[in-house]
Write an enzyme that holds these catalytic residues in place. Structure first.
Site, PDB file in Angstrom:
ATOM      1  CD  GLU A  16      52.677  13.737  35.234  1.00  0.00           C
ATOM      2  OE1 GLU A  16      52.024  12.720  34.951  1.00  0.00           O
ATOM      3  OE2 GLU A  16      52.249  14.636  35.975  1.00  0.00           O
TER       4      GLU A  16
ATOM      5  CD  GLU B  77      44.882  17.135  40.137  1.00  0.00           C
ATOM      6  OE1 GLU B  77      45.681  17.015  39.171  1.00  0.00           O
ATOM      7  OE2 GLU B  77      45.227  17.109  41.313  1.00  0.00           O
TER       8      GLU B  77
ATOM      9  CB  CYS C 129      49.652  16.605  39.342  1.00  0.00           C
ATOM     10  SG  CYS C 129      48.897  17.557  40.648  1.00  0.00           S
TER      11      CYS C 129
ATOM     12  CE  LYS D 177      43.354   2.352  45.116  1.00  0.00           C
ATOM     13  NZ  LYS D 177      44.721   2.318  45.678  1.00  0.00           N
TER      14      LYS D 177
END
Ligand code: NAI
Ligand code: MG
Length: 792
Positions: free
Chosen positions: A396, A265, A299, A191
């Site tokens: 983040e 992850e 990331c 997906k």
């Protein structure tokens, strides 16, 4: 032509847009909307959602919102295809992967432009980085496909893999997921992210073109609900996810107890550490690649600049000057450095965090660059004087914002680097090789780049420590995520399972007063015997129901004390492997010297025959020797990645491990689990067999006399599942092994979501005579990849 004079004066680039007609024509062909790719064909488009070009805000396509029924159909197609795909020879699968790589390469230009239009990333990046790495990934794994049987003997494919990817590197993340899964003999349902589904759909067309058997790759577009349906689907054997830590946590909980394999992850807040002896000009270029690459939506972005106080102002000045030269604008323009933020919601998130930072009174520098009038753009930003507690140092941001903090000493630099709940990557800048490697070793991150940043290659593993997730993508470690041990390897140790207490588990706790307490085997915490916090003990019974001793009834508090003791013993991980080996040998020898006594204890507790008890002790001694032998032989690797880089894959201990032992084989299981963990440098909290804990409590004296440092092994007896729960919930525990029942295993997985500790659970009988080898060492470690450049 008067402008030429102006150009010469400013030496500025003119616009240089990449042609996009071919992509526009393709989108035009699909103006009616894209269907899903299931069983080798596209479904009728329906229930469409709009896909945007973030640089213009225009709708460019419409894609199907996959429903649970669609997920069901895709999983069924993948299931149907899997056995046949796995039955192909490695060579045949290899040819298919090779064909995919070739077709991607042939369409590099098209895919780069499509990626840029859908995601907003500069064409230079999609053309020079994303898409070439996609092809590289398929080539690399084409090789693995033909080697899988010989290199991964004793394992088989997991089966059907559900894969969910984010929008920051849409096709690259697809490649990272699909290539290893297919090479390892699995089929997939993938997906893509709802913001960026288009290159995945183009890839589906490539699968048809390249003649991939139908059902091997299925692509289901849609939002988080579609992803959740895939995660929940009972026909999926493994979930591989890349995305936010929040969703990663939800997936950890949703898959708990289902037996699904999982790799995550997740996010990061990676440090970019600049020492005073760094080449500042290189560090500035590094920072550009660390935080302004892909608009900072990476990331592993080096988003926290930690700089030595003595050079901070000099570095900031250079950064500001460099920022003034970054071109923000049309992503299709070949001279654009910083493109568009993927979507208005993400832009809003960045702005919200900046407002919070402004309220803290932080100092912002933004390049004086006027942004395009429309589309989602945010200027490169440098924030200085950021305290570690600031929201900007913790959250983040996922945008082009670099936040800077200064340090005075290397120790402080490491402490700041590790002052985060994440641990994905780190970048270290210094001309001193000793310092570089020292910091690389001490920083808690899955990838460390020395004098470099954001280097990727298919041959190197990638993945995080701590709340950045677990599992690796790329290289050998990545492939292991897509293989499981051949079943049924594990058989119960005898035809009849070990005889447990008439009423296995715990007897009602009872108070033990005064003198009686001395008969109670105590807990063992921080190298000392400790009374259980509860003040209670429980009777340990033999199969006939006779009391053979008392064991302490450990509780939450005891576990907390043990975790604290284990954390304090952290230097064990830094001891030389030779030292650790010697300590393990010593323990094995001491156990050997007391073999008869341990056998008697086993007989008394379990009712085993003399021969069986002696055999268990003997097997335990051998096992301790095996792991003493392994302590200095579970080597890392040097990966063949890019030229002029040594990419070191180091096996590092988790740190603090919880180990919950089963009732069967009370001594052998304990030794089989604890020894590999400490051989690799972990400090453990072991919960021994609840029914037969006394072999483990007798083991204290072995530890005491074998130079095992205090806190390396802590033993808490009591009700195993209750103690397992506390270990799973504890944020100071980095990894948790559990062998017990299905309910306990499910709980361990679900409760581990807090700090996303790695878990390894088994709810089925284990043949402890065979439970030995590298798999235990692999599970006792995590891989850190250190990229070290060489050459001038
Ligand atoms: P997200 O984690 O929601 O999206 C990633 C993928 O997960 C998408 O395909 C999404 O459809 C899917 N998803 C969402 N909810 C799901 C669920 N409950 N079950 C299964 N799949 C689900 O990330 P989002 O909302 O796009 O971005 C939010 C923040 O997450 C970003 O600002 C960034 O901080 C972080 N992020 C980190 C990424 C990374 O590579 N580490 C990638 C994307 C986002
Ligand atoms: Mg888009």
């Amino acid at each position: 032509m008067g402008v030429i004079k102006d150009i010469l004066r400013t030496m500025d680039y003119g616009p240089s847009p990449e042609g996009s007609e071919h992509v526009k024509a393709w989108l035009e062909e699909h103006a009616g909307g894209f269907g899903l790719f299931v069983n080798g064909a596209f479904t009728q488009p329906r229930d469409l959602f709009e896909v945007f070009n973030p640089a213009t805000g225009e709708g460019i396509a419409r894609a199907t919102q996959g429903s649970p029924a669609d997920v069901d159909a895709a999983v069924a197609a993948a299931r149907k295809a899997q056995a046949k795909w796995a039955a192909l020879s490695g060579f045949e699968r290899s040819k298919h992967l090779y064909a995919l790589a070739r077709h991607v390469q042939k369409r590099e230009r098209f895919l780069s432009v499509l990626e840029t239009i859908d995601n907003g990333k500069p064409i230079r990046e999609s053309r020079d980085i994303d898409i070439p790495l996609v092809a590289r990934h398929f080539y690399h794994h084409a090789g693995w496909a033909s080697l899988i049987d010989s290199e991964f003997a004793g394992t088989k494919p997991v089966g059907v893999c559900g894969q969910i990817i984010p929008w920051n590197f849409p096709l690259l993340m697809l490649a990272w997921k699909i290539a290893p899964a297919l090479a390892a003999g699995n089929t997939v349902v993938l997906k893509p992210a709802e913001y960026t589904p288009l290159t995945a759909l183009a890839f589906a067309a490539i699968c048809v073109e390249a003649g991939l058997p139908q059902g091997v790759v299925n692509i289901v577009t849609g939002d988080g609900a579609t992803g959740a349906a895939l995660v929940a689907h009972a026909g999926v054997d493994k979930i591989a996810f890349t995305g936010s830590t929040e969703v990663g946590r939800a997936i950890r909980k949703a898959t708990a107890g289902t037996g699904k394999k999982l790799s995550l992850e997740l996010g990061g807040k990676s440090p970019f550490v600049v020492f005073e002896d760094a080449d500042l000009d290189s560090a500035v270029e590094g920072a550009v690649d660390a935080i302004w690459f892909n608009q900072g939506q990476v990331c592993c972005a080096g988003s926290r600049l930690l700089v030595a106080e003595s050079v901070a102002e000099a570095l900031y000045a250079k950064l500001r000057a460099r920022m003034a030269n970054l071109r923000v604008g049309d992503p299709l323009d070949k001279s654009t450095d910083v493109g568009a933020i993927v979507a208005p919601a993400q832009l809003e998130r960045i702005k919200r965090l900046m407002r919070e930072g402004e309220q803290e009174g932080l100092e912002f520098f933004r390049a004086d660059e006027s942004l395009p009038a429309r589309g989602c753009f945010y200027p490169p930003t440098l924030v200085t004087g950021v305290e570690p507690a600031s929201v900007l140092a913790r959250e983040e941001i996922f945008g082009p914002v670099l936040v800077a903090t200064t340090f005075r000493t290397p120790d402080e630099a490491v402490a700041l680097a590790n002052n985060t709940r994440y641990g994905l990557a780190a970048s270290v800048w210094t001309e001193n090789v000793n310092r570089a490697l020292e910091v690389a070793a001490r920083v808690k991150a899955g990838v460390v780049w020395i004098n470099s940043t954001n280097m990727f290659d298919a041959a190197s593993g990638f993945g995080g420590y701590r709340e950045s997730g677990f599992g690796r993508e790329g290289g050998r470690e990545g492939l292991l995520e897509y293989r499981i041990a051949d079943a049924p390897k594990i058989k119960p140790s005898s035809a009849k399972p070990a005889r447990l207490n008439a009423a296995p588990g715990l007897l009602p706790a009872r108070a033990v007063a005064g003198s009686e307490l001395d008969r109670t085997a105590k807990l063992y915490i921080g190298g000392k015997q400790a009374r259980p916090d509860s003040g209670y003990s429980y009777a340990v019974l033999d199969p006939a129901g006779r009391e053979v001793g008392l064991a302490g009834l450990g509780n939450r508090k005891d576990i907390r004390n043990a975790v604290e003791a284990a954390a304090k013993a952290g230097s064990w991980g830094a001891a030389t492997a030779h030292n650790r080996a010697q300590v393990l040998y010593y323990a094995a020898e001491n156990l050997s010297a007391r073999a008869a006594e341990f056998a008697r204890r086993l007989r008394a507790m379990t009712g085993a025959s003399a021969r069986a008890a002696e055999a268990e002790v003997e097997a335990s001694i051998r096992r301790a020797f095996v792991y003493a032998g392994y302590a200095d032989k579970f080597d890392g690797a040097v990966h063949a990645t890019r030229s002029r880089f040594v990419t070191l894959a180091m096996n590092e201990p988790w740190g603090v491990m919880g180990i919950v032992c089963p009732n069967e084989a009370p001594l052998l299981a304990f030794v089989s689990l604890v020894m590999p963990a400490i051989a690799m440098g972990n400090c453990v909290i072991a919960v021994p067999s609840a029914s037969h804990p006394l072999s483990a409590t007798d083991f204290y004296s072995i530890l005491d006399t074998s130079d095992v440092p205090a806190g390396v092994v802590n033993i808490v007896t009591g009700e195993a599942n209750a103690l397992a729960k506390t270990l799973a919930e504890h944020d100071g525990v980095d990894a948790l092994w559990y062998v017990g029942d299905a309910k306990g295993a499910a709980e361990v997985e679900a409760l581990s979501a807090g700090n996303l500790k790695a878990t390894w659970v088994s709810a089925s009988a284990v043949d402890w005579r065979k439970a030995e080898g590298r798999e235990f060492l692999r599970r006792a470690t995590q891989v850190k990849n250190i990229w070290t450049p060489y050459g001038e």
